[in-house]
Design a protein around this motif. Structure first.
Motif, PDB file in Angstrom:
ATOM      1  N   GLU A   1      23.425  -7.716 -26.332  1.00 51.72           N
ATOM      2  CA  GLU A   1      22.775  -8.781 -27.102  1.00 51.72           C
ATOM      3  C   GLU A   1      22.330  -9.916 -26.180  1.00 51.72           C
ATOM      4  O   GLU A   1      21.233 -10.462 -26.330  1.00 51.72           O
ATOM      5  CB  GLU A   1      23.750  -9.311 -28.161  1.00 51.72           C
ATOM      6  N   ASP A   2      23.182 -10.267 -25.211  1.00 51.67           N
ATOM      7  CA  ASP A   2      22.809 -11.324 -24.269  1.00 51.67           C
ATOM      8  C   ASP A   2      21.575 -10.942 -23.467  1.00 51.67           C
ATOM      9  O   ASP A   2      20.694 -11.781 -23.225  1.00 51.67           O
ATOM     10  CB  ASP A   2      23.969 -11.605 -23.306  1.00 51.67           C
TER      11      ASP A   2
ATOM     12  N   GLU B   1      18.500 -11.270 -25.611  1.00 53.51           N
ATOM     13  CA  GLU B   1      18.145 -12.631 -25.983  1.00 53.51           C
ATOM     14  C   GLU B   1      17.851 -13.530 -24.784  1.00 53.51           C
ATOM     15  O   GLU B   1      17.068 -14.472 -24.891  1.00 53.51           O
ATOM     16  CB  GLU B   1      19.268 -13.263 -26.805  1.00 53.51           C
ATOM     17  N   SER B   2      18.477 -13.249 -23.636  1.00 56.93           N
ATOM     18  CA  SER B   2      18.406 -14.176 -22.507  1.00 56.93           C
ATOM     19  C   SER B   2      17.168 -13.993 -21.650  1.00 56.93           C
ATOM     20  O   SER B   2      16.630 -14.954 -21.094  1.00 56.93           O
ATOM     21  CB  SER B   2      19.652 -14.029 -21.625  1.00 56.93           C
TER      22      SER B   2
ATOM     23  N   GLU C   1      10.354 -18.308 -35.199  1.00 55.85           N
ATOM     24  CA  GLU C   1      10.704 -16.940 -34.834  1.00 55.85           C
ATOM     25  C   GLU C   1       9.544 -16.258 -34.104  1.00 55.85           C
ATOM     26  O   GLU C   1       9.740 -15.553 -33.113  1.00 55.85           O
ATOM     27  CB  GLU C   1      11.073 -16.143 -36.089  1.00 55.85           C
TER      28      GLU C   1
ATOM     29  N   TRP D   1       9.383 -17.472 -30.584  1.00 48.37           N
ATOM     30  CA  TRP D   1      10.468 -16.927 -29.748  1.00 48.37           C
ATOM     31  C   TRP D   1      10.194 -15.474 -29.391  1.00 48.37           C
ATOM     32  O   TRP D   1      10.352 -15.069 -28.236  1.00 48.37           O
ATOM     33  CB  TRP D   1      11.798 -17.037 -30.483  1.00 48.37           C
ATOM     34  N   TYR D   2       9.773 -14.684 -30.372  1.00 51.68           N
ATOM     35  CA  TYR D   2       9.502 -13.271 -30.132  1.00 51.68           C
ATOM     36  C   TYR D   2       8.346 -13.067 -29.143  1.00 51.68           C
ATOM     37  O   TYR D   2       8.308 -12.054 -28.449  1.00 51.68           O
ATOM     38  CB  TYR D   2       9.141 -12.578 -31.451  1.00 51.68           C
TER      39      TYR D   2
ATOM     40  N   SER E   1       9.681 -12.568 -25.724  1.00 50.31           N
ATOM     41  CA  SER E   1      10.933 -11.811 -25.636  1.00 50.31           C
ATOM     42  C   SER E   1      10.647 -10.360 -25.290  1.00 50.31           C
ATOM     43  O   SER E   1       9.502  -9.900 -25.310  1.00 50.31           O
ATOM     44  CB  SER E   1      11.691 -11.896 -26.956  1.00 50.31           C
TER      45      SER E   1
ATOM     46  N   TYR F   1      12.495  -5.119 -31.710  1.00 53.99           N
ATOM     47  CA  TYR F   1      13.712  -5.713 -31.151  1.00 53.99           C
ATOM     48  C   TYR F   1      14.902  -4.801 -31.420  1.00 53.99           C
ATOM     49  O   TYR F   1      15.726  -4.547 -30.531  1.00 53.99           O
ATOM     50  CB  TYR F   1      13.922  -7.087 -31.782  1.00 53.99           C
TER      51      TYR F   1
ATOM     52  N   VAL G   1      17.480 -13.474 -35.020  1.00 53.38           N
ATOM     53  CA  VAL G   1      16.720 -14.204 -34.019  1.00 53.38           C
ATOM     54  C   VAL G   1      17.352 -15.568 -33.831  1.00 53.38           C
ATOM     55  O   VAL G   1      17.769 -16.189 -34.806  1.00 53.38           O
ATOM     56  CB  VAL G   1      15.241 -14.370 -34.466  1.00 53.38           C
ATOM     57  N   PRO G   2      17.469 -16.058 -32.583  1.00 52.51           N
ATOM     58  CA  PRO G   2      18.077 -17.372 -32.374  1.00 52.51           C
ATOM     59  C   PRO G   2      17.339 -18.462 -33.152  1.00 52.51           C
ATOM     60  O   PRO G   2      16.124 -18.410 -33.271  1.00 52.51           O
ATOM     61  CB  PRO G   2      17.928 -17.587 -30.859  1.00 52.51           C
TER      62      PRO G   2
END
Length: 590
Positions: A441-442, A445-446, A500, A503-504, A507, A567, A589-590
């Motif tokens: 997951e990190d 997301e990172s 969102e 962010w995507y 990503s 994702y 999503v963060p």
């Protein structure tokens, strides 16, 4: 250690000229730039102290045991960056400079020679990019107010120097001071240019002449002990106090002092340049090469410690240098084949165990494309990329890790890359390559577009990609269509959905690897439109499967839902490749 009577700058330069002052092989190369040289002369003219110097008196019966170099007189960044080795006659004593090389070389260059560095934007391969410049001083004006804090306007200038007719500058050739012992001659030179009655110019030239020829400004402390170990200890203590001279510089200097037939400094620097390539594909340093040398030649302790750079180990490195160079060259080429580069190689140390494996098997350049080795290369690739993605593998405890990897390769790596055994040993050392669902997951997301870790993740996710070809990290849905302004203008997303979507955009969910020509042709077209023009029905289906893509979106309306599904697909694929499981709910999503 004894304090010597202070001498003038002219006397020191004459000692250099007569080769009574030399450089021991433990010294590094000249590294000062023209700004540092001009600052030094500004300090001299202002009467500021320029520091003390440390020398080593090498007696006649001892001098034959060591290598020495002459001080550089003509520096050329492209063609002449290193001092030449001196052939000291048998039975001749010398005084070697342990501390102060950069200052003394600068004095020698400015008063006897020249300095040629590449001009800004000049092509490295063109001779005209390296004009020969000599030191001059404007004797009509002080330096303009500046952040450098200098008072006098010293400059390295290409000749012939053009003298302005507006009376704002006359560029006096500083190098003429050294060979002239009669101040009257210099004043005559000023008079011939209409400056005989200019008090400022006469005073400035007179002051500089006095600083060079009359004032004993240079203070030497001289060591007379002939024990090389003691001298090395003194050298390291003196030089390691600053931050400019790195530990590898010191150890490289020690290696240089102990090789018999080759110049370690030139050989290692040349290898660094070969590994990095003319296009700076990598940024490997001397540190990596030196540690690799210890690793590949079987030195028990691969740490950067003076005792590991003893004469026995360094002679072994010299003897096996060609093997070390060849193995490192193949290994760096292999990393390049994996699509890694200076932009995305997050730990240079990964090169070392791969080079050792290549060395252990006696592999050459053919390993990189031999069909029979395809599976083995894939194993190396997977292991290298996973080790780069796993936090902390190449950090603390590196020397111990390298020694243990070497043991595993010695025992199990005679015919294939021993992935299983390497990972077992790494796990025992707390360097496991096993990933938890949280770490997956990190990673998801990172890492985002522009981050160093993105390419390794994509290369791991898509092993079908031939990374030997140039690939771009491409936005599946064009970034230019997903700006905040355009999405707001679209008017179909709520504020939360807008966040969102942004962010995507960068990503992993919206990224893929495309070969350069294909990516250029794709431009900023909507994905479905591009795919319909590019693929047949069968090849389109294959493209989606290989790249873990849901059916491509045909508009911004479909973009957000498509990103959430991609994702999820990528997370599951990445987890499987990393030997774990991962189940993230859609819309996480963060």
């Amino acid at each position: 250690m004894a304090f010597q009577t202070a001498i003038t700058i002219a006397e020191a330069v004459k000692k250099i000229q007569r080769r009574e002052l030399v450089l021991p092989a433990i010294q590094r190369a000249f590294v000062w730039n023209d700004d540092q040289i001009t600052r030094l002369f500004d300090s001299i003219l202002r009467g500021y102290p320029i520091g003390s110097f440390l020398s080593w008196h090498v007696r006649s019966e001892t001098s034959g045991q060591f290598k020495f170099y002459e001080f550089m007189r003509e520096y050329h960044e492209k063609d002449n960056r290193y001092s030449k080795e001196l052939d000291i006659p048998k039975g001749q004593a010398v005084v070697a400079v342990l501390d102060g090389q950069q200052r003394l070389t600068s004095l020698n260059l400015a008063l006897r020679g020249y300095y040629a560095s590449r001009v800004r934007y000049g092509k490295k391969t063109q001779a005209k990019s390296y004009p020969t410049r000599r030191l001059h001083l404007n004797v009509l004006r002080e330096a303009a107010e500046n952040e450098r804090g200098v008072k006098h306007d010293f400059r390295m200038m290409a000749e012939p120097v053009v003298h302005p007719t507006d009376g704002n500058a006359y560029w006096f050739p500083v190098y003429q001071l050294f060979d002239t012992t009669d101040l009257g001659e210099l004043m005559g030179m000023l008079a011939s240019h209409g400056l005989g009655n200019n008090g400022y110019a006469s005073t400035l030239v007179g002051a500089l002449f006095s600083a060079i020829h009359s004032k004993p400004m240079l203070h030497f402390y001289e060591e007379s002990d002939q024990d090389i170990d003691k001298v090395l200890d003194i050298f390291i203590r003196v030089n390691s106090a600053g931050t400019v001279l790195s530990q590898s510089d010191l150890l490289l200097s020690i290696a240089t002092a102990q090789w018999n037939k080759r110049d370690a400094r030139k050989e290692i620097q040349a290898l660094v340049e070969t590994l990095n390539g003319t296009d700076q594909r990598f940024w490997f340093s001397k540190d990596v090469v030196l540690k690799s040398g210890l690793m590949l030649t079987g030195v028990t302790d691969v740490g950067f410690k003076v005792r590991n750079f003893n004469r026995s180990n360094m002679l072994r490195l010299e003897e096996r240098w060609d093997e070390v160079s060849d193995s490192l060259t193949v290994a760096s080429g292999l990393l390049g084949d994996f699509g890694l580069s200076s932009a995305n190689l997050t730990a240079n140390s990964v090169l070392i165990p791969i080079a050792y494996y290549i060395h252990r098997r006696g592999l050459d350049e053919h390993y990189r494309d031999r069909p029979a080795e395809r599976e083995d290369r894939a194993a190396v690739r997977s292991w290298a990329i996973r080790s780069l993605l796993k936090h902390g593998v190449w950090g603390s405890g590196l020397d111990t890790l390298l020694r243990e990897l070497r043991e595993v390769i010695d025992k199990h790596g005679a015919e294939r890359f021993p992935v299983v055994q390497l990972e077992e040993r790494m796990t025992a050392r707390g360097k496991t390559l096993t990933f938890t669902p949280g770490e997956v997951e990190d990673l998801m997301e990172s890492w985002a577009y522009g981050s160093a870790g993105v390419f390794p993740i994509l290369a791991l996710l898509f092993p079908h990609v031939n990374t030997r070809n140039v690939h771009h990290i491409d936005h599946v849905f064009p970034r230019s269509l997903l700006t905040n302004a355009k999405l707001k203008k679209h008017g179909k997303y709520t504020e939360d959905q807008l966040n969102e979507a942004i962010w995507y955009r960068d990503s992993l969910a919206n990224l893929q690897l495309l070969e350069s020509p294909e990516n250029i042709a794709k431009k900023d077209r909507v994905p479905r439109e591009w795919a319909q023009e590019t693929f047949s029905a069968a090849s389109y289906k294959n493209y989606l499967e290989l790249n873990a893509l849901p059916d491509l979106p045909g508009s911004v309306d479909e973009y957000l839902d498509w990103c959430e599904r991609r994702y999820h697909l990528l997370g599951q694929r990445l987890a499987k490749l990393l030997g774990t499981t991962w189940e993230a709910p859609l819309q996480q999503v963060p």
